[in-house]
Write an enzyme that holds these catalytic residues in place. Structure first.
Site, PDB file in Angstrom:
ATOM      1  N   GLY A 520       0.835  -1.152  -0.047  1.00 31.35           N
ATOM      2  CA  GLY A 520       0.014   0.063  -0.023  1.00 31.35           C
ATOM      3  C   GLY A 520       0.937   1.185   0.055  1.00 31.35           C
ATOM      4  N   VAL A 521       0.132   2.345  -0.232  1.00 30.04           N
ATOM      5  CA  VAL A 521       1.031   3.659  -0.144  1.00 30.04           C
ATOM      6  C   VAL A 521       0.100   4.628   0.771  1.00 30.04           C
ATOM      7  CG1 VAL A 521       1.732   5.562  -1.644  1.00 30.04           C
ATOM      8  CG2 VAL A 521       1.521   3.324  -2.672  1.00 30.04           C
ATOM      9  N   GLY A 523       0.343   8.399   3.602  1.00 31.90           N
ATOM     10  CA  GLY A 523       1.063   9.558   3.493  1.00 31.90           C
ATOM     11  C   GLY A 523       2.548   9.614   3.930  1.00 31.90           C
ATOM     12  N   PHE A 524       2.979   8.491   4.494  1.00 29.24           N
ATOM     13  CA  PHE A 524       4.291   8.512   4.966  1.00 29.24           C
ATOM     14  C   PHE A 524       5.316   8.035   4.111  1.00 29.24           C
ATOM     15  CE2 PHE A 524       7.507   6.057   7.076  1.00 29.24           C
ATOM     16  CZ  PHE A 524       8.234   6.912   8.140  1.00 29.24           C
ATOM     17  N   GLY A 525       4.404   7.006   3.054  1.00 30.30           N
ATOM     18  CA  GLY A 525       5.616   6.560   1.953  1.00 30.30           C
ATOM     19  C   GLY A 525       4.583   5.070   1.697  1.00 30.30           C
ATOM     20  N   VAL A 527       4.347   1.035   1.486  1.00 29.44           N
ATOM     21  CA  VAL A 527       4.758  -0.205   2.364  1.00 29.44           C
ATOM     22  C   VAL A 527       4.788  -1.365   1.686  1.00 29.44           C
ATOM     23  CG1 VAL A 527       3.731  -1.511   4.240  1.00 29.44           C
ATOM     24  CG2 VAL A 527       3.042   0.983   4.226  1.00 29.44           C
ATOM     25  N   LYS A 541       7.973  -0.354   5.861  1.00 31.07           N
ATOM     26  CA  LYS A 541       7.506   1.107   5.564  1.00 31.07           C
ATOM     27  C   LYS A 541       8.622   2.017   5.220  1.00 31.07           C
ATOM     28  CE  LYS A 541       3.500   2.755   7.555  1.00 31.07           C
ATOM     29  NZ  LYS A 541       2.899   3.325   8.859  1.00 31.07           N
ATOM     30  N   ASP A 637      -5.927   8.776  13.513  1.00 35.01           N
ATOM     31  CA  ASP A 637      -6.257   8.582  12.231  1.00 35.01           C
ATOM     32  C   ASP A 637      -6.781   7.017  12.338  1.00 35.01           C
ATOM     33  OD1 ASP A 637      -6.669   8.531   9.629  1.00 35.01           O
ATOM     34  OD2 ASP A 637      -4.421   8.148   8.759  1.00 35.01           O
TER      35      ASP A 637
END
Ligand SMILES: *[C@@H]1O[C@H](CO)[C@@H](O)[C@H](O)[C@H]1NC(C)=O
Ligand SMILES: *[C@@H]1O[C@H](CO)[C@@H](O)[C@H](O)[C@H]1NC(C)=O
Ligand SMILES: *[C@@H]1O[C@H](CO)[C@@H](O)[C@H](O)[C@H]1NC(C)=O
Ligand SMILES: *[C@@H]1O[C@H](CO)[C@@H](O)[C@H](O)[C@H]1NC(C)=O
Ligand SMILES: *[C@@H]1O[C@H](CO)[C@@H](O)[C@H](O)[C@H]1NC(C)=O
Ligand SMILES: *[C@@H]1O[C@H](CO)[C@@H](O)[C@H](O)[C@H]1NC(C)=O
Ligand SMILES: *[C@@H]1O[C@H](CO)[C@@H](O)[C@H](O)[C@H]1NC(C)=O
Ligand SMILES: *[C@@H]1O[C@H](CO)[C@@H](O)[C@H](O)[C@H]1NC(C)=O
Length: 852
Positions: A520-521, A523-525, A527, A541, A637
């Site tokens: 997955g993608v 906000g942080f970058g 995975v 991640k 979140d």
């Protein structure tokens, strides 16, 4: 004049005597032998006395062996890496003062030339008592300590000035020998064990002839607190946290704060009874008063059938200061052991007390169950209960044995019964012999009666209730795995087990950040799925190198996250900061995000019970974040994509804490939240920009609605009033018709009582103002309640379909509609707005899940 000064002197003496009693107790005899070791050894602050190989000080004969193969599971090298072996009857004999002593035996059967541990088959006796018999390898394997080593603790009375521990290899098997690695012998305080335990079901203090009794310690728990190691106990006992798999069912209560520095020991309960760390923490039902009075916390312990057990319960009131605030019952093996216990009656807040019970075996029962719950009909201010510590000892059989492999179970029920009648004989004997003591006891009881009588004619003290009491529901959510549970909430987790990885290791693990492994993608970058150490699956991640987050913040973050360990949080395993990379390595969650199991995929439907258990798990994780660390951690979140499921569908909260670090990260995060998590955002936070734990509660309310309705939080394709699930579901919930928009696949599975409770709690989470929303702890309780209602209703449903309606007819008269019990029951269901017939049937099911 002379008389007066003599009196004064007497007074001084008394003071000095009292002071001595209250001072820390020191054992008169204390031996700690590292069997087979050529010289004295020490591990940490424990010193072990070695034995010269040819002329050991205490052993009558034997062969010394040693090994260098140190198993990492061993708590320390000494006394495990050396042993003494006996091929014929032999003994260790210690000069002691007569009286009760602890004997602790340490075993680590390692292979040695000529000695195969599988042949270590022997018995250990002290005077008339058989402490152990059988093969040691089997016993070690069955032990809780990872099956590597074994520590057995016994309490016996030394009659004379010598305590001989006799080892006898099994005569019938060829080549058998006895083996021992370490022995501790230590005097016990005289008052540590008094001959006045209550016989369960009789309700009276009875004499059991404790002077002719050997005990084996089976369990010793610091309830609601962290493990206490032997060095921190005056009697060198180890206490384990009760989170380690002993709690039964979903209702685990919560661990209290640590009040150990406030505990005030007394002359009756000095520090040697149990350390302040045990009395200073406890497990309580809940923080709020919304909990129904039918809840109980249950602990269950495997025991050998056929033996009687001594159960010691430790209590200290940690929160309340007045009588009639907390009154509770304690149940042992489904019988009421203590009725309406109000600790403040026994002493002010922080006063330790303990109660001993003798539990006589009932045939075939292989577990011992301890439960606490609010006292019904007590009119106490709070529906709550507390337990601080618990010890369970096995009592020797009439033949003097404590061994699992003989006596006890073979003659199970008959020996139990004869033990019972013997005990009655002992009571009669004691009644003749100990009139003075009984009179004293009676006086105490009388004083107690009067005090309580004066406070409103309540029934007093300890009253036996013959009827069988049943426990809470049969949920399968269990807590407990070493090192992380609500029990350890309030203690710092010791191991900072976060690993540093090299960039090469990460590159190898992810095939060079292969896009095929992309999970997955965010906000942080990005995975990625990866494999480290040749097979362990992880989620990697990788922070966007362009992100504004600085290296120091990244490191602070790792420090904080690596301290958070909980069954319902995704654990951080390690990190990599080489080449200015910002990479975090997490546990891999085989079943991915919860969202994928609710809609938008062809994953099999989750049952209502599964959904409830997942919500309960996620709530536990959030509860830990909010209350477990020194500072509350706000997730910010919470959404169905951040609740991950492992291979057993255990829910784990992920992506937590990312928002707590620096303003720059804060910035990224908020903007992600606004873009990506619209529909979950707390409207109050939106309006006032003030973040509290209640913002997470709001988002969790959205998650709950998503779980029932199986649709996204925001679906722009729908008509305007249906776009946001928070608004749409709230609308139907307020009409009491949430079932109209429920996931149709739940029809027939989801019981109305359970859905109603669930809807109510979701509605409260979605309250517009944070102050009107419940705490996450409260949410957790109500979800557990919903699960119990579901289980009870399912059970009832089964019964009905099995027995037909006659069963219902049989049950109805049992419902005490007009008694005060009934009134209370209706009160507790008022908030449900359910029809009273359903409510009462459910109620009776909750009280008697087996329907009997
Ligand atoms: C281990 O056993 C060997 C052989 O018996 C002996 O020489 C050695 O001193 C022992 N080591 C210890 C630490 O006891
Ligand atoms: C080993 O310990 C015992 C008891 O602690 C002590 O009496 C003895 O002197 C010690 N031996 C050596 C060699 O230190
Ligand atoms: C312990 O061993 C010694 C020496 O062999 C022996 O004299 C003594 O009787 C034994 N004690 C017991 C209780 O067996
Ligand atoms: C130990 O010896 C007893 C007989 O004394 C035998 O019944 C038992 O099976 C043996 N156990 C092991 C593990 O060898
Ligand atoms: C016991 O062991 C000895 C020697 O190892 C052997 O000669 C004998 O036959 C064995 N006895 C039994 C009953 O196995
Ligand atoms: C246990 O003892 C050690 C040292 O003896 C001390 O540092 C530690 O604080 C103690 N822990 C508790 C919980 O009392
Ligand atoms: C207590 O009740 C539970 C559940 O009904 C049952 O499983 C357990 O065996 C009972 N224990 C005893 C000692 O009767
Ligand atoms: C424990 O063993 C001793 C010695 O055999 C015996 O006298 C006593 O009655 C036993 N206790 C019980 C409770 O059976």
């Amino acid at each position: 004049m002379a008389a007066r000064s003599r009196l004064a002197l007497l007074g001084l003496w008394t003071v000095a005597f009292l002071a001595r009693c209250l001072a820390q107790w020191q054992p008169r005899d204390f031996y700690r032998i590292d069997c087979g070791a050529a010289s004295n050894t020490s591990s940490g602050d424990r010193h072990w006395q070695g034995e010269p190989p040819q002329s050991p000080a205490f052993a009558s004969s034997g062969i010394s062996i040693n090994t260098s193969a140190q198993n990492p599971e061993l708590p320390s090298p000494a006394p495990y890496l050396t042993a003494r072996i006996f091929t014929a009857r032999a003994n260790y004999s210690f000069p002691v003062d007569p009286g009760r002593h602890w004997i602790r035996l340490h075993f680590y059967p390692f292979p040695s030339p000529g000695f195969d541990p599988a042949l270590a088959n022997f018995s250990i006796t002290v005077g008339p008592y058989t402490l152990f018999s059988g093969g040691i390898v089997d016993s070690v394997r069955r032990s809780g300590s990872g099956g590597v080593y074994l520590v057995k603790e016994y309490s016996v009375v030394a009659e004379g000035s010598e305590l001989a521990i006799v080892f006898q290899p099994s005569p019938s098997s060829n080549g058998s020998f006895a083996l021992i690695n370490g022995i501790e012998v230590m005097s016990m305080p005289e008052d540590a064990l008094q001959d006045d335990a209550v016989l369960l079901g009789q309700g009276t203090a009875t004499k059991f002839g404790f002077s002719r009794l050997a005990l084996e310690t089976l369990y010793r728990l610091n309830v609601g607190g962290a493990s206490v190691n032997a060095a921190n106990d005056t009697q060198q006992r180890s206490w384990v946290s009760d989170g380690h798999g002993f709690i039964e069912g979903a209702a685990a209560g919560v661990g209290s704060q640590d009040f150990s520095s406030s505990i005030k020991f007394t002359k009756e309960v000095p520090e040697f009874i149990a350390p302040a760390a045990v009395y200073g923490t406890g497990r309580v039902l809940g923080i709020s008063n919304t909990v129904s009075n039918t809840f109980k916390i249950s602990w269950s312990f495997p025991v050998s059938p056929g033996y009687s057990h001594l159960v010691r319960l430790h209590f200290a009131e940690l929160y309340y200061t007045k009588t009639y605030q907390r009154m509770f019952n304690v149940y042992i093996n489904n019988r009421t052991a203590i009725d309406g216990l109000d600790l403040i009656v026994l002493g002010p807040r922080f006063t330790p007390v303990y109660k001993d019970f003798v539990v006589i075996p009932s045939s075939g029962v292989r577990s011992l169950r301890v439960q606490i719950g609010p006292a019904p009909n007590s009119n106490a201010q709070f529906n709550d209960a507390i337990l601080n510590g618990l010890e369970i000892f096995k009592m020797n059989s009439t033949a003097g044995s404590l061994s699992d492999s003989d006596g006890g179970e073979s003659s199970s029920s008959s020996s139990g019964r004869s033990g019972g009648s013997k005990a009655v004989g002992a009571i009669v004997g004691a009644a003749v012999g100990g009139i003075a003591l009984l009179a004293l006891l009676a006086a105490c009881v009388f004083v107690l009666c009067c005090r309580r009588g004066a406070k409103g004619g309540k029934k007093l003290g300890w009253r036996p209730v013959p009827a069988s009491q049943a426990g809470t529901g049969t949920s399968t959510v269990t807590l407990g795995f070493p090192g992380s549970s609500p029990a350890t909430h309030y203690s710092a987790t010791p191991a900072n087990s976060c690993k540093h990885f090299s960039l090469q290791q990460i590159v190898d693990a992810t095939d060079g950040f292969d896009n095929d492994l992309l999970l997955g993608v965010g906000g942080f970058g990005k995975v990625y799925k990866g494999e480290i150490n040749g097979g362990t699956k992880v989620a990697v991640k990788r922070g966007n190198p362009m992100s504004e987050q600085g290296m120091t913040e990244f490191q602070t973050e790792i420090e904080m996250l690596s301290k958070l360990r909980h069954r319902h949080l995704v654990s951080l395993i390690g990190y990599c900061d080489e080449n200015s990379e910002m990479i975090l390595v997490y546990d891999y969650m085989a079943n991915g995000p919860l969202r994928g199991h609710l809609y938008g995929s062809d994953a099999p439907t989750l049952s209502w019970k599964q959904r409830l258990e997942i919500c309960i798990g996620a709530a536990r994780g959030l509860h830990y974040l909010h209350t477990g660390a020194q500072r509350a951690i706000i997730h910010r979140d919470v959404k169905t994509t951040n609740i991950l499921l492992d291979e057993k569908f255990v829910a784990k909260v992920s992506d937590f804490g990312l928002s707590k670090v620096g303003p720059s990260l804060d910035h990224t995060h908020v903007s992600t939240a606004v873009k990506g998590s619209f529909g979950y955002l707390d409207p109050e936070y939106f309006r006032r920009q003030q973040l509290t734990e209640k913002s997470d509660v709001y988002s969790f309310g959205v998650v709950l609605m998503e779980v029932v309705c199986a649709r996204p939080a925001i679906n722009p394709a729908l008509p305007r009033d249906q776009v946001s699930i928070a608004e749409w579901a709230l609308h139907w919930q307020k009409l009491g018709r949430l079932s109209n928009i429920m996931d149709p696949r739940l029809a027939g599975d989801c019981t109305p009582e359970s859905l109603q409770k669930f809807g109510e709690i979701a509605e409260r989470c979605l309250a517009d103002r944070g102050s009107e929303r419940p705490s996450i702890g409260d949410v957790l309780w109500n979800l557990e309640y919903s699960l119990q209602l579901h289980d009870a209703a399912m059970f009832h449903h089964h019964q009905r379909s099995e027995d037909g309606n006659s069963n219902l007819a049989r049950q109805t008269p049992e419902i005490p509609r007009t008694s005060s019990d009934g009134q209370r029951m209706m009160m507790s269901f008022e908030e449900n707005h359910s029809e009273d017939t359903t409510a009462s049937v459910v109620f009776s099911q909750l009280v008697h899940p087996e329907g009997r």
